[in-house]
Design a protein around this motif. Structure first.
Motif, PDB file in Angstrom:
ATOM      1  N   ASP A   1      16.982   7.951 -22.961  1.00  0.00           N
ATOM      2  CA  ASP A   1      18.317   7.996 -22.357  1.00  0.00           C
ATOM      3  C   ASP A   1      18.895   9.402 -22.439  1.00  0.00           C
ATOM      4  OD1 ASP A   1      18.260   5.308 -21.671  1.00  0.00           O
ATOM      5  OD2 ASP A   1      19.327   4.671 -23.486  1.00  0.00           O
ATOM      6  N   LYS A   2      18.623  10.085 -23.546  1.00  0.00           N
ATOM      7  CA  LYS A   2      19.102  11.463 -23.722  1.00  0.00           C
ATOM      8  C   LYS A   2      18.495  12.384 -22.660  1.00  0.00           C
ATOM      9  CE  LYS A   2      19.372  15.126 -27.168  1.00  0.00           C
ATOM     10  NZ  LYS A   2      19.066  15.539 -28.532  1.00  0.00           N
ATOM     11  N   ASN A   3      17.190  12.236 -22.401  1.00  0.00           N
ATOM     12  CA  ASN A   3      16.526  13.047 -21.373  1.00  0.00           C
ATOM     13  C   ASN A   3      17.143  12.788 -20.003  1.00  0.00           C
ATOM     14  OD1 ASN A   3      13.427  12.299 -22.952  1.00  0.00           O
ATOM     15  ND2 ASN A   3      14.450  14.258 -23.084  1.00  0.00           N
ATOM     16  N   ILE A   4      17.380  11.521 -19.690  1.00  0.00           N
ATOM     17  CA  ILE A   4      17.957  11.165 -18.390  1.00  0.00           C
ATOM     18  C   ILE A   4      19.341  11.768 -18.247  1.00  0.00           C
ATOM     19  CG2 ILE A   4      18.861   9.238 -17.023  1.00  0.00           C
ATOM     20  CD1 ILE A   4      16.377   7.637 -17.976  1.00  0.00           C
ATOM     21  N   SER A   5      20.151  11.675 -19.281  1.00  0.00           N
ATOM     22  CA  SER A   5      21.501  12.249 -19.240  1.00  0.00           C
ATOM     23  C   SER A   5      21.455  13.755 -19.016  1.00  0.00           C
ATOM     24  CB  SER A   5      22.258  11.939 -20.534  1.00  0.00           C
ATOM     25  OG  SER A   5      22.497  10.566 -20.634  1.00  0.00           O
ATOM     26  N   LEU A   6      20.531  14.423 -19.684  1.00  0.00           N
ATOM     27  CA  LEU A   6      20.401  15.877 -19.545  1.00  0.00           C
ATOM     28  C   LEU A   6      19.977  16.260 -18.131  1.00  0.00           C
ATOM     29  CD1 LEU A   6      20.550  18.645 -20.895  1.00  0.00           C
ATOM     30  CD2 LEU A   6      18.201  18.295 -21.680  1.00  0.00           C
ATOM     31  N   ILE A   7      19.024  15.541 -17.568  1.00  0.00           N
ATOM     32  CA  ILE A   7      18.580  15.808 -16.197  1.00  0.00           C
ATOM     33  C   ILE A   7      19.745  15.624 -15.226  1.00  0.00           C
ATOM     34  CG2 ILE A   7      17.135  14.934 -14.302  1.00  0.00           C
ATOM     35  CD1 ILE A   7      15.015  14.315 -16.536  1.00  0.00           C
ATOM     36  N   CYS A   8      20.477  14.541 -15.392  1.00  0.00           N
ATOM     37  CA  CYS A   8      21.613  14.262 -14.507  1.00  0.00           C
ATOM     38  C   CYS A   8      22.677  15.352 -14.609  1.00  0.00           C
ATOM     39  CB  CYS A   8      22.211  12.896 -14.822  1.00  0.00           C
ATOM     40  SG  CYS A   8      21.100  11.536 -14.374  1.00  0.00           S
ATOM     41  N   GLU A   9      22.936  15.794 -15.826  1.00  0.00           N
ATOM     42  CA  GLU A   9      23.942  16.835 -16.037  1.00  0.00           C
ATOM     43  C   GLU A   9      23.504  18.177 -15.458  1.00  0.00           C
ATOM     44  OE1 GLU A   9      25.531  19.347 -19.817  1.00  0.00           O
ATOM     45  OE2 GLU A   9      25.404  17.175 -20.095  1.00  0.00           O
ATOM     46  N   LYS A  10      22.301  18.604 -15.782  1.00  0.00           N
ATOM     47  CA  LYS A  10      21.824  19.930 -15.358  1.00  0.00           C
ATOM     48  C   LYS A  10      21.576  20.026 -13.858  1.00  0.00           C
ATOM     49  CE  LYS A  10      19.931  22.061 -19.378  1.00  0.00           C
ATOM     50  NZ  LYS A  10      19.290  23.315 -19.618  1.00  0.00           N
ATOM     51  N   PHE A  11      21.141  18.925 -13.247  1.00  0.00           N
ATOM     52  CA  PHE A  11      20.746  18.978 -11.844  1.00  0.00           C
ATOM     53  C   PHE A  11      21.679  18.173 -10.939  1.00  0.00           C
ATOM     54  CE2 PHE A  11      17.055  20.059 -14.361  1.00  0.00           C
ATOM     55  CZ  PHE A  11      16.661  21.244 -13.756  1.00  0.00           C
ATOM     56  N   HIS A  12      22.832  17.766 -11.476  1.00  0.00           N
ATOM     57  CA  HIS A  12      23.878  17.059 -10.716  1.00  0.00           C
ATOM     58  C   HIS A  12      23.311  15.842  -9.984  1.00  0.00           C
ATOM     59  CE1 HIS A  12      26.338  20.483 -11.710  1.00  0.00           C
ATOM     60  NE2 HIS A  12      25.391  21.268 -11.238  1.00  0.00           N
ATOM     61  N   VAL A  13      22.591  15.031 -10.749  1.00  0.00           N
ATOM     62  CA  VAL A  13      21.950  13.838 -10.204  1.00  0.00           C
ATOM     63  C   VAL A  13      22.758  12.604 -10.600  1.00  0.00           C
ATOM     64  CG1 VAL A  13      19.840  12.437 -10.301  1.00  0.00           C
ATOM     65  CG2 VAL A  13      19.676  14.920 -10.246  1.00  0.00           C
ATOM     66  N   ASN A  14      22.885  11.681  -9.665  1.00  0.00           N
ATOM     67  CA  ASN A  14      23.538  10.404  -9.900  1.00  0.00           C
ATOM     68  C   ASN A  14      22.617   9.565 -10.797  1.00  0.00           C
ATOM     69  OD1 ASN A  14      24.435   7.750  -9.727  1.00  0.00           O
ATOM     70  ND2 ASN A  14      24.700   7.791  -7.509  1.00  0.00           N
ATOM     71  N   GLU A  15      23.101   9.181 -11.972  1.00  0.00           N
ATOM     72  CA  GLU A  15      22.264   8.458 -12.932  1.00  0.00           C
ATOM     73  C   GLU A  15      21.788   7.110 -12.398  1.00  0.00           C
ATOM     74  OE1 GLU A  15      22.269   6.988 -17.549  1.00  0.00           O
ATOM     75  OE2 GLU A  15      23.587   8.643 -16.981  1.00  0.00           O
ATOM     76  N   ALA A  16      22.642   6.396 -11.674  1.00  0.00           N
ATOM     77  CA  ALA A  16      22.238   5.097 -11.104  1.00  0.00           C
ATOM     78  C   ALA A  16      21.101   5.286 -10.103  1.00  0.00           C
ATOM     79  CB  ALA A  16      23.426   4.407 -10.449  1.00  0.00           C
ATOM     80  N   TRP A  17      21.159   6.369  -9.337  1.00  0.00           N
ATOM     81  CA  TRP A  17      20.077   6.654  -8.386  1.00  0.00           C
ATOM     82  C   TRP A  17      18.785   6.994  -9.130  1.00  0.00           C
ATOM     83  CZ3 TRP A  17      17.188  11.140  -7.621  1.00  0.00           C
ATOM     84  CH2 TRP A  17      16.298  11.085  -6.539  1.00  0.00           C
ATOM     85  N   LEU A  18      18.896   7.843 -10.149  1.00  0.00           N
ATOM     86  CA  LEU A  18      17.700   8.249 -10.871  1.00  0.00           C
ATOM     87  C   LEU A  18      17.033   7.052 -11.548  1.00  0.00           C
ATOM     88  CD1 LEU A  18      15.831  10.531 -11.730  1.00  0.00           C
ATOM     89  CD2 LEU A  18      17.300  10.895 -13.710  1.00  0.00           C
ATOM     90  N   ARG A  19      17.810   6.229 -12.192  1.00  0.00           N
ATOM     91  CA  ARG A  19      17.260   5.082 -12.920  1.00  0.00           C
ATOM     92  C   ARG A  19      16.757   3.981 -11.989  1.00  0.00           C
ATOM     93  NH1 ARG A  19      18.325   4.600 -18.432  1.00  0.00           N
ATOM     94  NH2 ARG A  19      19.797   6.121 -19.270  1.00  0.00           N
ATOM     95  N   ASP A  20      17.587   3.646 -10.977  1.00  0.00           N
ATOM     96  CA  ASP A  20      17.323   2.436 -10.195  1.00  0.00           C
ATOM     97  C   ASP A  20      17.283   2.628  -8.685  1.00  0.00           C
ATOM     98  OD1 ASP A  20      17.369   0.781 -12.568  1.00  0.00           O
ATOM     99  OD2 ASP A  20      19.541   1.092 -12.585  1.00  0.00           O
ATOM    100  N   GLY A  21      17.493   3.842  -8.207  1.00  0.00           N
ATOM    101  CA  GLY A  21      17.478   4.085  -6.773  1.00  0.00           C
ATOM    102  C   GLY A  21      18.736   3.621  -6.060  1.00  0.00           C
TER     103      GLY A  21
END
Length: 70
Positions: free
Chosen positions: A44-64
């Motif tokens: 979860d920490k890695n996902i949060s960091l990716i979303c923060e650094k690359f301005h990615v929507n977490e719901a999209w990254l996790r579940d599309g």
């Protein structure tokens, strides 16, 4: 499209190699390669960091769900 495909898309849109992307999210290149091929999972920490650094929507990254970028 699964999470590994979405992760590759984020990295490629950023124009980074696996090595460069791994460094940006504080992982080794070999760990990142295993994540991209699906043999290792992100924390979860890695996902949060990716979303923060690359301005990615977490719901999209996790579940599309939703748009890729925030």
């Amino acid at each position: 499209m699964d999470i590994t495909d979405r992760l590759k898309e984020v990295r490629k849109e950023a124009g980074l190699t696996q090595q460069q992307f791994a460094e940006a999210v504080l992982l080794s290149q070999s760990t990142w390669a295993m994540i991209e091929c699906g043999s290792r999972r992100l924390t979860d920490k890695n996902i949060s960091l990716i979303c923060e650094k690359f301005h990615v929507n977490e719901a999209w990254l996790r579940d599309g769900i939703g748009e890729p970028h925030t």
